[in-house]
Write an enzyme that holds these catalytic residues in place. Structure first.
Site, mmCIF file in Angstrom:
data_model
loop_
_atom_site.group_PDB
_atom_site.id
_atom_site.type_symbol
_atom_site.label_atom_id
_atom_site.label_comp_id
_atom_site.label_asym_id
_atom_site.label_seq_id
_atom_site.Cartn_x
_atom_site.Cartn_y
_atom_site.Cartn_z
ATOM 1 C CG ASP A 176 3.007 -3.395 -5.023
ATOM 2 O OD1 ASP A 176 3.498 -3.254 -3.949
ATOM 3 O OD2 ASP A 176 4.131 -3.164 -5.971
ATOM 4 C CG HIS A 194 0.003 -4.880 4.704
ATOM 5 N ND1 HIS A 194 0.416 -5.094 3.417
ATOM 6 C CD2 HIS A 194 1.001 -5.400 5.202
ATOM 7 C CE1 HIS A 194 1.279 -5.164 3.427
ATOM 8 N NE2 HIS A 194 1.718 -4.562 4.802
ATOM 9 C CG LEU A 224 -12.964 -16.961 -8.928
ATOM 10 C CD1 LEU A 224 -13.619 -16.007 -8.903
ATOM 11 C CD2 LEU A 224 -12.571 -16.927 -7.089
HETATM 12 C C1 FPP Z 1 2.355 -5.520 -1.319
HETATM 13 O O1 FPP Z 1 2.094 -4.595 -0.404
HETATM 14 C C2 FPP Z 1 1.439 -6.149 -0.910
HETATM 15 C C3 FPP Z 1 1.342 -7.327 0.191
HETATM 16 C C4 FPP Z 1 2.913 -7.447 0.392
HETATM 17 C C5 FPP Z 1 1.044 -8.452 0.835
HETATM 18 C C6 FPP Z 1 -0.738 -8.277 0.201
HETATM 19 C C7 FPP Z 1 -1.108 -8.918 1.259
HETATM 20 C C8 FPP Z 1 -2.661 -8.948 1.101
HETATM 21 C C9 FPP Z 1 -3.814 -7.716 0.751
HETATM 22 C C10 FPP Z 1 -3.674 -9.370 2.332
HETATM 23 C C11 FPP Z 1 -3.313 -11.211 1.622
HETATM 24 C C12 FPP Z 1 -4.468 -11.734 2.061
HETATM 25 C C13 FPP Z 1 -4.555 -13.430 3.451
HETATM 26 C C14 FPP Z 1 -5.378 -13.906 3.082
HETATM 27 C C15 FPP Z 1 -3.476 -13.667 3.182
HETATM 28 P P1 FPP Z 1 3.676 -3.173 -0.084
HETATM 29 O O2 FPP Z 1 3.907 -4.173 1.269
HETATM 30 O O3 FPP Z 1 5.247 -3.891 -0.887
HETATM 31 O O4 FPP Z 1 2.566 -1.457 -0.359
HETATM 32 P P2 FPP Z 1 4.421 -0.395 -0.819
HETATM 33 O O5 FPP Z 1 5.147 -1.292 -2.432
HETATM 34 O O6 FPP Z 1 3.460 0.628 -1.276
HETATM 35 O O7 FPP Z 1 5.552 -0.975 -0.260
#
Ligand code: FPP
Length: 243
Positions: free
Chosen positions: A21, A38, A132
């Site tokens: 997050d 992201h 892993l």
């Molecule tokens: C939350 O941050 C994060 C996500 C919704 C996406 C997380 C995904 C990745 C880090 C990459 C994953 C990789 C693959 C292979 C699919 P947020 O957008 O909710 O952050 P905020 O709360 O600060 O707005």
């Protein structure tokens, strides 16, 4: 002793789950568009996966896209749904070298055909790896997972494969997306939010929880060691008096 060695000197959790997050806030603080967060989050996922592997962690589950994330703007969804492709292209060599197995958990009926093909290809290619296991939870939600498992159990009773009397916790767990994974030992959530957001509710029944204010793209190896050290100090009793 350095933190990493201290951590490695004691038993490490077998299965760590991370709620990734804070990508959006990481980007906002730098005056960047959300997708830049992201992107950095995905880069960090590779780094932390390899680090966890070096520490001897056997399973790492990450919340990449929830069943509720479809409510985000289309542009952001499109970007997130393009990450598996980038992930495959940019990380496959490293993952091969480190013998990382990749599996996906979640609904498969709302994912594009291109991503479904990719997910199947990656799972197939990495299935015999002994390092892993990275469990990428994509279009994943626990309520969905548990409801589906209940439906499968009911179906199997109706078609005679199961009797009502034989239903137990193991029978139920074998119908979850995570059927091949052990329960979670340590759950980490970044960015300061203190909630589970529908992530692995069944699997975290006895997990230790670790919440940190660090935003996911900034979560480093050192933060991982700290989380594990915290876990190693806890006394896990599993409802009994002693481990
Ligand atoms: C939350 O941050 C994060 C996500 C919704 C996406 C997380 C995904 C990745 C880090 C990459 C994953 C990789 C693959 C292979 C699919 P947020 O957008 O909710 O952050 P905020 O709360 O600060 O707005």
């Amino acid at each position: 002793m350095r933190l990493k060695q201290q951590v490695m000197a004691k038993p490490v959790p077998k299965h760590i789950a991370i709620i990734l997050d804070g990508n959006g806030r990481w980007a906002k603080r730098r005056n960047l568009p959300r997708h830049a967060g992201h992107k950095q989050g995905a880069i960090n996922l590779q780094k932390i996966t390899l680090e966890a592997h070096q520490l001897g962690i056997r399973f790492l589950s990450v919340y990449a896209f929830s069943t509720e994330n479809w409510r985000r703007p289309k542009e952001e969804i499109d970007y997130l749904m393009n990450l598996p492709k980038i992930f495959e292209e940019e990380y496959k060599d490293n993952f091969k070298e480190y013998d990382i197995r990749v599996v996906f958990s979640g609904r498969r009926d709302r994912i594009s055909q291109a991503n479904l093909d990719l997910m199947q290809r990656v799972e197939e290619k990495t299935k015999d790896r002994k390092g892993l296991t990275l469990n990428v939870c994509l279009d994943y939600g626990s309520h969905d997972e548990i409801t589906r498992a209940a439906k499968k159990v009911a179906e199997d009773v109706l078609n005679g494969q199961l009797t009502l009397a034989s239903i137990n916790e193991d029978v139920f767990a074998s119908r979850l997306y995570t059927r091949d994974l052990p329960d979670v030992d340590l759950l980490i959530r970044t960015s300061g939010e203190v909630r589970l957001s529908n992530f692995l509710l069944w699997q975290v029944a006895y997990a230790e929880f670790y919440f940190t204010k660090v935003l996911w793209p900034s979560f480093s190896a050192k933060h991982l060691y700290k989380a594990i050290k915290h876990y190693q100090k806890r006394h896990r009793k599993f409802g009994g008096l002693k481990e």
